[in-house]
Scaffold this motif. Structure first.
Motif, short mmCIF file in Angstrom:
data_model
loop_
_atom_site.label_atom_id
_atom_site.label_comp_id
_atom_site.label_asym_id
_atom_site.label_seq_id
_atom_site.Cartn_x
_atom_site.Cartn_y
_atom_site.Cartn_z
N GLY A 1 80.29 10.72 2.94
CA GLY A 1 80.62 9.76 1.90
C GLY A 1 80.39 8.33 2.37
N VAL A 2 79.66 7.57 1.57
CA VAL A 2 79.40 6.16 1.90
C VAL A 2 80.13 5.22 0.94
CG1 VAL A 2 77.20 6.60 3.03
CG2 VAL A 2 77.24 6.17 0.57
N ALA A 3 80.61 5.76 -0.17
CA ALA A 3 81.38 5.00 -1.16
C ALA A 3 82.07 6.03 -2.05
CB ALA A 3 80.45 4.11 -2.00
N ASP A 4 82.94 5.56 -2.94
CA ASP A 4 83.59 6.50 -3.85
C ASP A 4 82.54 7.25 -4.65
OD1 ASP A 4 86.08 5.73 -3.02
OD2 ASP A 4 86.49 4.44 -4.75
N ASN A 5 82.61 8.58 -4.60
CA ASN A 5 81.75 9.48 -5.36
C ASN A 5 80.28 9.49 -4.94
OD1 ASN A 5 83.96 10.27 -7.03
ND2 ASN A 5 83.73 8.32 -8.10
N ILE A 6 79.92 8.88 -3.81
CA ILE A 6 78.53 8.85 -3.36
C ILE A 6 78.45 9.35 -1.92
CG2 ILE A 6 76.52 7.40 -2.87
CD1 ILE A 6 77.51 5.53 -5.09
N THR A 7 77.56 10.34 -1.69
CA THR A 7 77.32 10.87 -0.35
C THR A 7 75.82 10.82 -0.04
OG1 THR A 7 77.19 13.14 -1.20
CG2 THR A 7 79.32 12.42 -0.33
N VAL A 8 75.49 10.68 1.24
CA VAL A 8 74.11 10.74 1.70
C VAL A 8 74.05 11.63 2.93
CG1 VAL A 8 73.46 8.47 0.80
CG2 VAL A 8 74.28 8.67 3.13
N GLY A 9 72.89 12.22 3.18
CA GLY A 9 72.79 13.09 4.34
C GLY A 9 71.43 13.71 4.49
N ALA A 10 71.43 14.90 5.11
CA ALA A 10 70.18 15.59 5.45
C ALA A 10 70.20 17.01 4.91
CB ALA A 10 70.02 15.62 6.96
N ILE A 11 69.00 17.55 4.75
CA ILE A 11 68.85 18.93 4.30
C ILE A 11 67.70 19.58 5.08
CG2 ILE A 11 67.29 18.31 2.39
CD1 ILE A 11 68.76 20.57 0.78
N GLY A 12 67.84 20.86 5.33
CA GLY A 12 66.78 21.60 6.00
C GLY A 12 66.77 23.05 5.52
N ALA A 13 65.61 23.67 5.54
CA ALA A 13 65.49 25.06 5.11
C ALA A 13 64.33 25.71 5.84
CB ALA A 13 65.28 25.14 3.60
N TYR A 14 64.41 27.03 5.99
CA TYR A 14 63.36 27.81 6.65
C TYR A 14 63.24 29.16 5.96
CZ TYR A 14 60.91 30.59 10.09
OH TYR A 14 60.02 31.42 10.72
N ARG A 15 62.01 29.58 5.76
CA ARG A 15 61.73 30.89 5.17
C ARG A 15 60.54 31.48 5.92
NH1 ARG A 15 60.62 29.55 -0.28
NH2 ARG A 15 62.83 29.16 -0.38
N GLY A 16 60.76 32.56 6.65
CA GLY A 16 59.69 33.18 7.42
C GLY A 16 59.09 34.38 6.70
N TYR A 17 57.83 34.63 7.00
CA TYR A 17 57.13 35.77 6.43
C TYR A 17 56.57 36.57 7.60
CZ TYR A 17 57.59 33.14 2.18
OH TYR A 17 58.11 32.45 1.13
N SER A 18 57.17 37.70 7.88
CA SER A 18 56.85 38.51 9.05
C SER A 18 55.35 38.72 9.23
CB SER A 18 57.56 39.87 8.93
OG SER A 18 57.27 40.66 10.06
N TYR B 1 57.56 28.89 5.92
CA TYR B 1 57.70 27.73 5.06
C TYR B 1 58.95 27.00 5.53
CZ TYR B 1 58.97 24.95 1.05
OH TYR B 1 59.34 23.92 0.25
N TYR B 2 58.89 25.69 5.64
CA TYR B 2 60.04 24.92 6.11
C TYR B 2 60.12 23.59 5.37
CZ TYR B 2 56.17 23.07 8.81
OH TYR B 2 54.95 22.56 9.17
N SER B 3 61.34 23.08 5.28
CA SER B 3 61.59 21.78 4.64
C SER B 3 62.65 21.04 5.44
CB SER B 3 62.13 21.95 3.22
OG SER B 3 61.19 22.55 2.38
N ILE B 4 62.51 19.73 5.53
CA ILE B 4 63.51 18.89 6.17
C ILE B 4 63.45 17.52 5.49
CG2 ILE B 4 61.97 18.16 8.02
CD1 ILE B 4 64.53 18.23 9.84
N GLY B 5 64.61 16.93 5.28
CA GLY B 5 64.59 15.63 4.62
C GLY B 5 65.96 15.03 4.46
#
Length: 170
Positions: free
Chosen positions: A60-77, A82-86
């Motif tokens: 939280g950076v202010a009332d009702n507002i948050t900021v941060g990071a996200i990441g995901a990974y999906r592998g195909y044997s 496929y990956y995402s970060i941001g």
């Protein structure tokens, strides 16, 4: 995978114990961690189907507002991953929508996400990767069944059309 998820949930429930609820507030210094699975569809760079693992962390950076990071990974044997970060930001709507439920958090937001796809088709001899930056968006809700432990669901674009899992409040 199912055994790991069940064990994770059980340990988290034991660690957080039974305590009384306070009004859920999202303000400066609030911290949320979502960890779960992404179901189906697309990623930031096109179709990527299947089930993936993902997490997001917001402060939280202010009332009702948050900021941060996200990441995901999906592998195909045997084929690649496929990956995402941001980064992302969210606005929490409980106050505007006059939601009095102290266990519920309703939010939406945008993010800037780098998504990539790498492949290795050993039978055909093809290898490579592709990536790019795109806009992500999400609409979601968290329901806390303990003061610091809950479940979340998000719909959106940029990582997966639907994400579900556990949510932790610090």
């Amino acid at each position: 995978m199912k055994k790991i998820s069940l064990a994770f949930f059980f340990v988290a429930a034991l660690l957080l114990g039974n305590t009384a609820f306070a009004q859920l507030e999202v303000g400066k210094g609030s911290k949320f961690l979502n960890a779960g699975i992404g179901l189906g569809g697309w990623g930031g760079i096109g179709y990527a189907g299947g089930i993936g693992l993902g997490a997001s962390f917001e402060v939280g950076v202010a009332d009702n507002i948050t900021v941060g990071a996200i990441g995901a990974y999906r592998g195909y044997s045997g084929y690649g991953a496929y990956y995402s970060i941001g980064g992302r930001g969210s606005y929490h709507f409980n106050e505007i929508l006059k939601i009095s439920e102290d266990k519920l958090d309703v939010y939406a937001g945008l993010g800037l996400i780098y998504s990539g796809w790498s492949w290795n088709e050993s039978f055909a001899g093809f290898r490579g990767s592709y990536g790019g930056v795109g806009l992500g968006g999400h609409v979601g809700a968290r329901y806390f069944f303990k003061p610091n432990l809950g479940a979340f669901a998000e719909a959106g674009f940029g990582v997966a059309p639907l994400q579900v899992g556990l949510s932790f409040k610090f």
